[in-house]
Design an enzyme around this catalytic site. Structure first.
Site, PDB file in Angstrom:
ATOM      1  NE  ARG A  90      -3.721   2.111   2.638  1.00 33.61           N
ATOM      2  CZ  ARG A  90      -3.790   2.846   3.747  1.00 33.61           C
ATOM      3  NH1 ARG A  90      -3.056   2.530   4.812  1.00 33.61           N
ATOM      4  NH2 ARG A  90      -4.601   3.877   3.818  1.00 33.61           N
ATOM      5  CG  HIS A 108      -1.056   5.360  -0.285  1.00 31.18           C
ATOM      6  ND1 HIS A 108      -1.756   5.968   0.740  1.00 31.18           N
ATOM      7  CD2 HIS A 108      -1.879   4.383  -0.745  1.00 31.18           C
ATOM      8  CE1 HIS A 108      -2.933   5.385   0.884  1.00 31.18           C
ATOM      9  NE2 HIS A 108      -3.018   4.414  -0.006  1.00 31.18           N
ATOM     10  CG  ASN A 121      -0.397   8.874   2.706  1.00 34.60           C
ATOM     11  OD1 ASN A 121      -0.839   7.875   2.133  1.00 34.60           O
ATOM     12  ND2 ASN A 121       0.149   9.890   2.055  1.00 34.60           N
ATOM     13  N   PRO A 125      -6.661   7.663  -4.846  1.00 34.37           N
ATOM     14  CG  PRO A 125      -6.610   6.089  -6.561  1.00 34.37           C
ATOM     15  CD  PRO A 125      -5.718   6.823  -5.599  1.00 34.37           C
ATOM     16  CG  HIS A 150      -8.602  -3.497  -1.678  1.00 38.88           C
ATOM     17  ND1 HIS A 150      -9.656  -2.629  -1.854  1.00 38.88           N
ATOM     18  CD2 HIS A 150      -7.508  -2.717  -1.478  1.00 38.88           C
ATOM     19  CE1 HIS A 150      -9.220  -1.380  -1.758  1.00 38.88           C
ATOM     20  NE2 HIS A 150      -7.920  -1.410  -1.535  1.00 38.88           N
ATOM     21  CG  ASP A 191      -6.903 -15.857  -2.434  1.00 39.62           C
ATOM     22  OD1 ASP A 191      -7.513 -14.768  -2.409  1.00 39.62           O
ATOM     23  OD2 ASP A 191      -7.034 -16.712  -1.535  1.00 39.62           O
TER      24      ASP A 191
END
Length: 331
Positions: free
Chosen positions: A65, A69, A97, A165, A195, A254
């Site tokens: 992540r 960012h 953040n 986003p 995610h 996955d």
């Protein structure tokens, strides 16, 4: 580091170099950029990251992540790593953040690199390599990271607010924000698959559960049974309770995230938004199909990560090579 992990690292270097060589020689970046000045750089990164992720696998999605960012604001220049100063609030202190974690891992890797090869490996490259290695360590895909990025010297909080986003974005906003950094609609669908690992918090979805239009209602795009389960977990006013983004599979990289989205159980509005566009919806359908998903998602994710890692990079004489990732060098 265990012998098996070392062999795994050597194998992934060979495979990714051969498999993706045609994708990775653009934009002033190249595979093996540090081979002459710091030949052990990527092994140092791998070993240091392993020392952290082997003890705390939840760091992997956090480090991935952080790379996202960084690249979406000013490009992949390490600007997300800079500290605020008395005269400037930096990206890392911007609201999107504040939940980032893993800066200590980046600092440890950079310290090890500086000890071996002072002033050679940039923080931007360090972050890109760390993200790749961390994901690979928890069973995720492997992708090549061409290096040669240099570090930016500016980091502005407001730019993170406007460039990242948000979890409440609709499909039009998401497509515009990805297009702004030269990523395609397919990249949007593919990279949303990140995610599949990691967590969210009740505070991010509180309005979606209880005040979607300001009238005490629930987002109709959310499966009612799942919404009821989330309301049990997230009491009114609760901002801290942890929620899995991919329930039951949040520690495994996955394609099950897409099955969750297809059932209207995506945690964020930005997840649900993938069903509101023909191309992204088709990708969700593909990856939630038993027949095609297993190989194609990881392959697609690797290719999209290579593209993302090239966003507005600084190379050559641009920027600098920071000695410490949280601070620009003294002028």
């Amino acid at each position: 580091m265990a012998v098996g992990k070392l062999v795994s690292w050597i194998f992934l270097q060979v495979v990714t170099t051969i498999f993706f060589l045609g994708l990775t020689n653009a934009g002033g970046l190249q595979l093996g950029f540090y081979q002459r000045k710091c030949p052990s750089a990527e092994l140092i990164v791998y070993k240091t990251v392993y020392s952290f992720v082997s003890r705390d696998p939840t760091l992997a999605p956090s480090l991935l992540r952080m790379h996202f960012h960084d690249c979406f604001v000013r490009g992949c220049d390490g600007s997300v790593l800079l500290n605020s100063t008395s005269s400037n609030q930096a990206e890392k202190d911007s609201i999107p953040n504040l939940s980032l974690r893993g800066f200590n891992v980046i600092d440890a890797v950079k310290t090890a690199l500086e000890r071996k090869c002072p002033g050679v490996v940039s923080c931007a490259d360090t972050l890109a390599l760390v993200a790749r290695d961390a994901v690979q360590m928890i069973g995720g895909p492997v992708w090549p990271v061409p290096t040669g990025r240099r570090d930016g010297m500016m980091s502005i909080s407001f730019e993170a607010l406007t460039g990242l986003p948000p979890p409440f974005a609709n499909i039009t906003q998401l497509k515009q924000m990805f297009a702004a950094v030269s990523l395609s609609v397919k990249d949007l669908a593919v990279l949303s698959g990140a995610h599949t690992i990691g967590i969210g918090h009740c505070g991010v979805i509180s309005d979606r559960l209880r005040n979607f239009t300001g009238k005490g209602d629930t987002d109709p795009a959310l499966d009612p049974k799942y919404a009821a389960q989330l309301k049990v977990k997230c009491k009114p006013g609760d901002t801290n309770t942890i929620l899995e983004m991919d329930p039951g599979s949040s520690k495994t990289f996955d394609e099950s995230y897409y099955t969750v989205v297809s059932k209207r159980r995506g945690l964020f509005q930005s997840d649900a938004a993938l069903l509101n566009d023909a191309e992204t919806r088709a990708y969700v359908t593909l990856q939630s199909s038993i027949n095609r998903r297993r190989i194609s998602f990881k392959r697609d994710f690797a290719e999209s990560m290579v593209k993302m890692g090239r966003i507005s990079v600084l190379t050559g004489n641009q920027g600098e090579i920071r000695k410490k990732c949280a601070f620009v060098n003294k002028q």
